[in-house]
Design an enzyme around this catalytic site. Structure first.
Site, PDB file in Angstrom:
ATOM      1  CE  LYS A 202     -37.251 -69.160   8.500  1.00  0.00           C
ATOM      2  NZ  LYS A 202     -37.146 -67.729   8.118  1.00  0.00           N
ATOM      3  CE  LYS A 204     -37.658 -64.802   5.524  1.00  0.00           C
ATOM      4  NZ  LYS A 204     -36.617 -63.799   5.517  1.00  0.00           N
ATOM      5  CE  LYS A 228     -40.270 -64.297  14.546  1.00  0.00           C
ATOM      6  NZ  LYS A 228     -40.442 -64.227  13.082  1.00  0.00           N
ATOM      7  CG  ASP A 230     -40.111 -65.754   7.949  1.00  0.00           C
ATOM      8  OD1 ASP A 230     -39.700 -66.871   7.553  1.00  0.00           O
ATOM      9  OD2 ASP A 230     -39.379 -64.897   8.495  1.00  0.00           O
ATOM     10  CD  GLU A 231     -38.690 -61.639   7.803  1.00  0.00           C
ATOM     11  OE1 GLU A 231     -37.990 -61.902   6.807  1.00  0.00           O
ATOM     12  OE2 GLU A 231     -38.791 -62.425   8.776  1.00  0.00           O
ATOM     13  CG  HIS A 320     -39.396 -59.576  12.779  1.00  0.00           C
ATOM     14  ND1 HIS A 320     -38.502 -58.939  11.939  1.00  0.00           N
ATOM     15  CD2 HIS A 320     -39.121 -60.900  12.690  1.00  0.00           C
ATOM     16  CE1 HIS A 320     -37.726 -59.848  11.361  1.00  0.00           C
ATOM     17  NE2 HIS A 320     -38.077 -61.048  11.790  1.00  0.00           N
ATOM     18  NE  ARG A 321     -32.889 -57.382  15.101  1.00  0.00           N
ATOM     19  CZ  ARG A 321     -31.628 -57.364  15.505  1.00  0.00           C
ATOM     20  NH1 ARG A 321     -31.123 -56.289  16.068  1.00  0.00           N
ATOM     21  NH2 ARG A 321     -30.861 -58.408  15.303  1.00  0.00           N
ATOM     22  CG  HIS A 353     -36.345 -60.676  16.448  1.00  0.00           C
ATOM     23  ND1 HIS A 353     -35.986 -61.760  15.673  1.00  0.00           N
ATOM     24  CD2 HIS A 353     -37.668 -60.812  16.667  1.00  0.00           C
ATOM     25  CE1 HIS A 353     -37.049 -62.502  15.434  1.00  0.00           C
ATOM     26  NE2 HIS A 353     -38.084 -61.953  16.011  1.00  0.00           N
ATOM     27  CE  LYS A 360     -31.019 -65.740   8.577  1.00  0.00           C
ATOM     28  NZ  LYS A 360     -32.117 -66.447   7.884  1.00  0.00           N
ATOM     29  CB  SER A 402     -34.230 -65.126  15.733  1.00  0.00           C
ATOM     30  OG  SER A 402     -34.679 -65.389  14.439  1.00  0.00           O
ATOM     31  N   GLY A 403     -31.840 -66.211  13.821  1.00  0.00           N
ATOM     32  CA  GLY A 403     -31.096 -65.884  12.606  1.00  0.00           C
ATOM     33  C   GLY A 403     -29.932 -66.833  12.391  1.00  0.00           C
ATOM     34  N   GLY A 404     -30.204 -67.954  11.661  1.00  0.00           N
ATOM     35  CA  GLY A 404     -29.124 -68.907  11.354  1.00  0.00           C
ATOM     36  C   GLY A 404     -28.767 -69.798  12.522  1.00  0.00           C
ATOM     37  CD  GLN A 424     -37.021 -68.430  14.514  1.00  0.00           C
ATOM     38  OE1 GLN A 424     -37.647 -69.382  14.047  1.00  0.00           O
ATOM     39  NE2 GLN A 424     -35.925 -68.005  13.950  1.00  0.00           N
ATOM     40  N   GLY A 426     -35.598 -71.329  12.677  1.00  0.00           N
ATOM     41  CA  GLY A 426     -36.441 -71.578  11.504  1.00  0.00           C
ATOM     42  C   GLY A 426     -35.822 -72.711  10.719  1.00  0.00           C
TER      43      GLY A 426
HETATM   44  C1  CAP Z   1     -34.754 -66.345  10.957  1.00  0.00           C
HETATM   45  C2  CAP Z   1     -35.692 -65.282  10.409  1.00  0.00           C
HETATM   46  C3  CAP Z   1     -35.756 -63.994  11.248  1.00  0.00           C
HETATM   47  C4  CAP Z   1     -34.450 -63.305  11.496  1.00  0.00           C
HETATM   48  C5  CAP Z   1     -34.645 -61.837  11.888  1.00  0.00           C
HETATM   49  C6  CAP Z   1     -35.292 -64.927   9.015  1.00  0.00           C
HETATM   50  O1  CAP Z   1     -34.836 -67.507  10.181  1.00  0.00           O
HETATM   51  O2  CAP Z   1     -37.009 -65.779  10.340  1.00  0.00           O
HETATM   52  O3  CAP Z   1     -36.615 -63.137  10.551  1.00  0.00           O
HETATM   53  O4  CAP Z   1     -33.772 -63.938  12.526  1.00  0.00           O
HETATM   54  O5  CAP Z   1     -33.421 -61.225  12.169  1.00  0.00           O
HETATM   55  O6  CAP Z   1     -36.218 -64.655   8.232  1.00  0.00           O
HETATM   56  O7  CAP Z   1     -34.136 -64.828   8.689  1.00  0.00           O
HETATM   57  P1  CAP Z   1     -33.777 -68.675  10.394  1.00  0.00           P
HETATM   58  P2  CAP Z   1     -33.096 -60.609  13.625  1.00  0.00           P
HETATM   59  O8  CAP Z   1     -33.914 -69.195  11.790  1.00  0.00           O
HETATM   60  O9  CAP Z   1     -34.142 -69.689   9.386  1.00  0.00           O
HETATM   61  O10 CAP Z   1     -32.432 -68.112  10.161  1.00  0.00           O
HETATM   62  O11 CAP Z   1     -33.464 -61.696  14.590  1.00  0.00           O
HETATM   63  O12 CAP Z   1     -31.642 -60.312  13.594  1.00  0.00           O
HETATM   64  O13 CAP Z   1     -33.925 -59.419  13.745  1.00  0.00           O
HETATM   65 MG    MG Z   2     -37.863 -64.172   9.345  1.00  0.00          MG
END
Ligand code: CAP
Ligand code: MG
Length: 479
Positions: A202, A204, A228, A230-231, A320-321, A353, A360, A402-404, A424, A426
């Site tokens: 990060k 992203k 990894k 980012d999307e 990734h979704r 995921h 978050k 993953s996510g927060g 995961q 970030g």
């Molecule tokens: C997490 C993340 C992932 C999300 C995807 C983001 O970053 O890279 O893309 O977790 O959501 O961009 O938010 P952090 P999910 O670790 O910094 O939060 O896993 O629900 O599909």
């Molecule tokens: Mg991401």
């Protein structure tokens, strides 16, 4: 009721004729039908106009039961004002199988056998069975264009949600399924038991390829298993795909030598399908083991193609979704994450995921656990109903949480989801006050402590990196 004189039309269908109705035009076939419709009107003079024009209720059969090979779907239906649940259910079954808004002259016994049936209505939950002939085996876009197609925009439903599907054996076996799945990934990553760790550098976007690859080296050196992307990081000017790939795999090899651990990279190849194929080939040639694909934005057709390509290249697919919540989040509209996960397991991604429940992004504990079971168990419970999905030997996916997330949330997360997952972090690694290497080490130290049964506080006494991380984030959830 008075008998109505009948006649045989071209299709061999018996039709009614009434002497008082003049033949409107010279084509006896068309006339035959009009006459029939008008006769029906006459016949059912006490009835309403709808009875003569539409046949939606033919798709409701509350005494019928699905055949063994039927695909069965669960819908949550909110009828529009003026429509009963049966009105709405019949329409959903009709428009998602063979029907349309009016009676037809072209119906054959064969078509009638393919009619879907709303066979169970419990409150706003409706079960619909679909004969297999409706579907092209191995063609996911076709299946979804049927059961998740036009029905969402019907005026007769104020809300429609495809909650779950039970896929018959013949459909399950018509898809490739995961190439590696959880067991295969653990084998080539040489990590038999503990949770795998992944991190997205990060911010992203905006880091150069050099910065990205160096961060990868930092994190791998700190104990991280999987770098990894980012999307939304693909091949932008500030961080070109090819340069990023070459630099990252060079640093990966260096970190492997120095740590003695297997390291890998979930590199995002999301793009137009042929371009994804080209990028996957490059990853293979550079010695990569994984590709990452944004499966919702690339779509099911592209994913099926890339499953074939990755099968030939022996590459695992990290799914990734991003975009999923646009159609999975509303409880009364769209398609559930359960169905999305099922399509991903059938087509054959290797890890997906599933959410965190405590981070978050939106999802309850029950949902995240049920989702884990959908992609992981050999038989998984129904989502919102009592039917079980047999996966007929399809490999389990490795769930990705993953996510927060940060180390202060690790213990409750593993209590909820178990340890056969990818965790995961970030922000949870690149927000560590001492940098990504310290952030990765804090994560590995916390995982070791969890597996040893130590408390987080005990672990923090022997890991300065963990202590610093807990100092910043504690054990709170940040939204
Ligand atoms: C997490 C993340 C992932 C999300 C995807 C983001 O970053 O890279 O893309 O977790 O959501 O961009 O938010 P952090 P999910 O670790 O910094 O939060 O896993 O629900 O599909
Ligand atoms: Mg991401």
């Amino acid at each position: 009721m008075e008998p109505v004189p009948m006649y045989m039309d071209k299709g061999g269908h018996l039709k009614s004729v009434s002497a008082s109705l003049p033949l409107p035009c010279s084509n006896p076939y068309i006339d035959g039908f009009r006459l029939f419709a008008m006769a029906t009107k006459l016949q059912a003079s006490g009835g309403t106009r709808e009875e003569e024009v539409e046949w939606y209720h033919d798709f409701v059969g509350l005494k019928s039961r699905p055949a063994k090979d039927d695909l069965v779907a669960l819908f949550r239906i909110t009828p529009s004002p003026g429509f009963t649940m049966e009105d709405a259910a019949g329409r959903v079954a009709s428009e998602s199988s063979v029907g349309t808004w009016t009676t037809l002259t072209t119906l054959t016994p064969g078509v009638r056998r393919m009619m879907a049936k709303a066979y169970d209505i419990r409150g706003d939950l409706v079960r619909i069975s679909y004969p297999m002939e409706l579907f092209e085996a191995g063609n996911m876009p076709q299946v979804l264009s049927s059961v998740a197609g036009n029905v969402f925009s019907m005026k007769a439903v104020a809300g429609l949600r495809l909650v779950d599907i039970i896929w018959p054996r013949v459909v399950v076996e018509s898809f490739a399924g995961p190439q590696f799945g959880a067991p295969g990934i653990r084998r080539f990553m040489k990590i038999p038991k503990r949770p795998l760790t992944a991190s997205v550098p990060k911010p992203k976007l905006g880091l150069t390829a050099e910065e990205h690859a160096k961060h990868g080296y930092e994190a791998w050196s700190g104990g991280l298993d999987l770098l990894k992307d980012d999307e939304n990081l693909t091949d932008q000017g500030f961080n070109a795909f090819e340069r990023r790939a070459k630099l990252s795999y060079r640093f990966r090899d260096k970190a492997e030598k120095e740590t003695g651990e297997k390291k890998s990279y979930l590199i995002n190849i999301t793009a137009e399908t042929r371009e994804m194929e080209r990028r996957a080939k490059l990853v293979h040639d550079l010695g990569g083991e994984f590709v990452m694909i944004d499966i919702c934005t690339t779509g099911w057709a592209a994913l099926q193609t890339m499953r074939d390509v990755c099968g030939d290249l022996h590459l695992a697919i990290h799914a990734h979704r991003a975009f999923h919540a646009a159609f999975t989040r509303s409880p009364t509209q769209g398609m559930s994450m359960a169905v999305l996960a099922e399509t991903a397991r059938l087509i054959g991604v290797d890890q997906l995921h599933i959410g965190t429940a405590i981070g978050k992004l939106e999802a309850t504990k029950e949902e995240v656990v049920a989702l884990r079971d959908k992609i992981y168990r050999s038989k998984s419970e129904g989502w919102g109903w009592d039917l079980t999905q047999d996966w007929y030997g399809k490999k389990p996916l490795l769930p990705v949480s993953s996510g927060g997330l940060h180390v202060g949330l690790l213990y409750p997360l593993l209590d909820i989801l178990g340890t056969d997952i990818v965790v995961q972090l970030g922000g949870g690694i690149w927000g560590h006050p001492d940098g990504g290497k310290a952030g990765s080490k804090a994560l590995r130290d916390a995982i070791d402590g969890y597996l040893e049964g130590k408390t987080l506080e005990e672990c923090a006494k022997r890991s300065a990196e963990l202590k610093v991380a807990l100092g910043k984030w504690g054990t709170s959830t940040y939204k």
